[in-house]
Design a protein around this motif. Structure first.
Motif, short mmCIF file in Angstrom:
data_model
loop_
_atom_site.label_atom_id
_atom_site.label_comp_id
_atom_site.label_asym_id
_atom_site.label_seq_id
_atom_site.Cartn_x
_atom_site.Cartn_y
_atom_site.Cartn_z
N GLU A 1 0.82 -1.19 0.00
CA GLU A 1 -0.03 0.02 0.16
C GLU A 1 0.87 1.46 0.07
OE1 GLU A 1 -3.16 0.16 -0.44
OE2 GLU A 1 -3.24 -2.12 -0.45
N ALA A 2 0.37 2.20 -0.90
CA ALA A 2 1.37 3.46 -1.00
C ALA A 2 1.51 4.06 0.35
CB ALA A 2 0.79 4.36 -1.86
N MET A 3 0.31 4.23 1.06
CA MET A 3 0.38 5.02 2.47
C MET A 3 1.11 4.46 3.21
SD MET A 3 -0.98 7.64 4.05
CE MET A 3 -2.49 8.07 3.47
N ALA A 4 0.85 3.27 3.58
CA ALA A 4 2.10 2.38 4.30
C ALA A 4 3.57 2.73 4.09
CB ALA A 4 1.70 0.98 4.25
N GLY B 1 -5.17 6.17 -4.62
CA GLY B 1 -6.07 5.86 -3.69
C GLY B 1 -5.62 6.75 -2.44
N LEU B 2 -4.58 7.62 -2.57
CA LEU B 2 -4.42 8.47 -1.62
C LEU B 2 -4.90 9.75 -1.57
CD1 LEU B 2 -0.24 8.49 -2.35
CD2 LEU B 2 -1.60 7.18 -0.28
N ASP B 3 -4.83 10.29 -0.12
CA ASP B 3 -5.51 11.65 -0.26
C ASP B 3 -4.75 12.75 -0.76
OD1 ASP B 3 -3.82 12.26 1.96
OD2 ASP B 3 -4.87 11.74 3.29
N GLU B 4 -5.17 14.16 -0.69
CA GLU B 4 -4.50 15.21 -1.48
C GLU B 4 -2.89 15.46 -0.95
OE1 GLU B 4 -5.04 19.97 -2.38
OE2 GLU B 4 -6.46 18.86 -1.22
N LEU C 1 3.21 14.36 -1.22
CA LEU C 1 4.24 13.88 -0.64
C LEU C 1 4.80 12.83 -1.89
CD1 LEU C 1 6.31 13.38 1.64
CD2 LEU C 1 4.72 11.71 2.96
N MET C 2 3.93 11.90 -2.19
CA MET C 2 4.46 10.89 -3.19
C MET C 2 4.89 11.59 -4.24
SD MET C 2 5.03 7.57 -4.11
CE MET C 2 3.72 6.50 -3.16
#
Length: 645
Positions: A43-46, A112-115, A120-121
């Protein structure tokens, strides 16, 4: 969960604390990064959470190294701090060039990431590319070596400037004209001579008030010769290495590389901006220079130009004779202790903050004052928003200019923002210019604390584009010029507040010379740009050419001002930043009512400014922050109108 500020070490344990904090921070970051490599999250967020925590750990070490390397009284501690900074920079370079890590992030689905996480990505991926992660092994190895050497050069450059305090020795009678408190603090030695240093509390009043022209000239020469000749080869090597690294990652020169992540975007836009300001300032400069030269010719009838060693003295005469502003009278209203408390009262009222003095906090020097910063609207028992340290007087081995240093970045729920104001002011009476500087630098500190409540370390505090970071601080200077605000803390020995008509005269007299001051700033900006783009073999010769092109003051034979121009390190090719930020600051200030600069409880314009510009940190582009506050894009108009007044 309550987050506590750092507990700093006492003098006996400082060196051990620096080493331990560095070792533990670097080890923690390595462990997090190893986990990313060995067991990449799906997962990108992780992945972003792990990366950001590692960045926070490394940032803590780098900030500690930079701060303690510049302020700690013990040279051994400073040396250990510099090594800690070198170690973390070495690791950051290693990580930025790790192709495996890059592929972990490049292979993640960010849809699926928030703004903020998406922002950050994008930054993480861009950082890898700018660092040169896509280059071959040989090129990446060369980039690593260059970055390590650049860290060493930057530290050595700063150390030379920090430690090179020059002096002049004069008979007491030759200091006639200087304030009595200055004379009282400078007693003659056994040989009958007084020692005056190039530290700001000595150099500034000597150049402004000493009647003896030779004393003024000797002090100016000593001040401009700091760092020479030691920093000349360091700077030339720095410029060459920066140029090489820019070329290696696909940019024409260092200025183009550096500008790519700033508001200005393109390297060639820098000299265009410099010339735009220089052209706008030309007429105001000539107007005020004519006035100054007329006064100078009253004493030197054959003079064609005013030399820089006489400029501050004759500016004071013009202000006194034509604007009825006597700086020695003005400074009697600015006792240091009152100014410091007034600064806290003004900014607390403006931004809805409360400062609590922490008298028993352990610090690196007895002069340092510590305050916890609270939301004034919250209850007295609530946790602080952050902690600030005020280190405001000169001492041996200390950073010689004025700046805000980070101790820790603030991240919501994880770490409090802690910042340090490092200046070199008099312990007694202050020049009003230094009061303005104190307000300016405190603006960075407020930005650091208020912007230190965001969820990502990457966007914490003063994390906007580098050519915007001065704008909030430059705008806060306006509060050091308001008669009502100054009267709340600027009082003389009899307790009388500074008169309104005197402040108004001070403001009019401060406008005198703003055209040639802008041109001097463009001389500095041009030097920082062309030194990096051209990399001249003879820095002194190129400096002289640029001084003649942009500055109001002629070159003083035998001096090498660039040798102690510390901004060539941190700001590199981007010293235009100060003027770029000032253009924006004048536009930001246009939203305030100059007749009523206070905004009770921070609920009106100041509250909106705090929430739209300061509190978001780097979560948005600077242009968007300004547009959110102004309701429109920023323009050049307010600055142009101010300059033309």
């Amino acid at each position: 969960m309550t987050i506590s500020p750092l507990t700093l070490p006492d003098a006996e344990h400082a060196e051990e604390w620096v080493r331990t904090r560095a070792e533990e921070g670097i080890a923690a970051a390595r462990a997090l990064i190893d986990g990313l490599r060995e067991d990449p999250p799906t997962e990108a967020m992780a992945a972003l959470l792990v990366w950001d925590e590692a960045a926070l750990q490394l940032g803590n070490v780098a900030a500690m190294g930079s701060l303690y390397g510049n302020v700690h009284p013990d040279e051994a501690v400073r040396t250990s701090a510099e090594k800690a900074e070198q170690d973390v920079m070495r690791l950051m370079t290693e990580l930025s060039l790790d192709r495996g890590l890059y592929e972990v992030f490049a292979g993640l689905d960010a849809s699926g990431l928030d703004e903020q996480a998406s922002r950050l990505m994008a930054k993480v991926l861009a950082d890898f590319t700018r660092a040169g992660v896509d280059q071959d092994d040989e090129t990446r190895a060369r980039i690593t070596a260059i970055n390590e050497r650049l860290t060493e050069i930057d530290q050595e450059f700063g150390k030379v400037i920090r430690d090179d305090v020059r002096t002049i020795r004069v008979a007491p009678e030759r200091l006639a004209g200087l304030p009595q408190d200055f004379l009282d603090a400078h007693e003659a030695a056994d040989d009958g001579l007084v020692t005056v240093t190039t530290d700001y509390p000595d150099a500034v009043p000597t150049r402004m008030f000493a009647h003896d022209q030779d004393v003024r000239r000797d002090m100016t020469v000593a001040f401009l010769e700091r760092g020479w000749p030691a920093t000349d080869p360091l700077l030339r090597e720095m410029f060459d290495l920066r140029h090489e690294i820019a070329n290696l990652v696909g940019y024409a020169d260092w200025a183009a590389y550096d500008a790519d992540v700033k508001m200005i975007k393109e390297g060639p836009a820098i000299p265009a901006f410099i010339d735009k300001i220089a052209d706008a300032a030309a007429e105001p400069m000539e107007r005020d220079l004519a006035i100054l030269l007329e006064r100078y010719r009253a004493d030197f009838p054959d003079a064609e130009r005013v030399p820089n060693y006489d400029a501050p003295y004759y500016e004071e005469l013009v202000r006194k004779e034509q604007y009825d502003v006597d700086s020695q009278r003005v400074r009697t209203y600015f006792a240091f202790d009152k100014v410091r408390q007034g600064l806290l009262d003004v900014t607390g009222r403006l931004f809805g903050l409360r400062y609590e003095r922490i008298a028993d906090a352990t610090v690196w020097d007895a002069d340092v004052a510590v305050y916890d910063v609270h939301d004034a609207a919250a209850g007295d028992d609530t946790a602080p928003l952050g902690r600030i340290y005020l280190d405001l007087h000169p001492r041996d081995g200390k950073y010689k200019h004025a700046a805000q240093f980070t101790l820790t970045d603030g991240v919501a729920g994880r770490q409090l923002p802690e910042g340090v104001l490092v200046c070199n002011f008099s312990r007694g009476l202050m020049e009003h210019d230094h009061v303005v500087t104190l307000f300016h630098e405190f603006g960075h500190l407020v930005h650091h604390v208020l912007g230190g409540q965001v969820p990502w370390a990457r966007f914490a505090g003063v994390a906007t584009e580098w050519d915007f970071v001065e704008a909030p601080s430059q705008m806060l200077e306006e509060w050091a010029w308001d008669p009502d605000i100054l009267s709340s803390f600027a009082t003389n020995a009899a307790g009388e507040p500074i008169p309104t008509d005197l402040v108004e005269s001070m403001r009019r007299s401060d406008d005198f010379g703003k055209g040639y001051t802008a041109r001097v700033q463009m001389f500095y900006a041009a030097m920082s740009y062309y030194f990096h783009v051209e990399r001249p073999a003879d820095l002194t010769a190129r400096m002289i050419e640029l001084q003649e092109r942009y500055s109001a003051w002629p070159y003083l034979d035998g001096t090498h001002m660039f040798a102690s121009f510390g901004h060539l390190g941190g700001y590199s090719s981007g010293y235009y930043t100060y003027m770029w930020s000032l253009v924006i600051a004048k536009d930001l200030f246009s939203a305030f009512d100059p007749a009523d600069l206070f905004d009770e409880a921070g609920t009106g314009v100041a509250g909106r400014y705090r929430d739209c510009v300061l509190a978001p940190g780097g979560t948005k582009d600077a242009a968007d922050l300004v547009a959110d506050f102004l309701g429109r894009p920023y323009t050049f108009d307010a600055y142009a109108a101010w300059l033309a007044e």
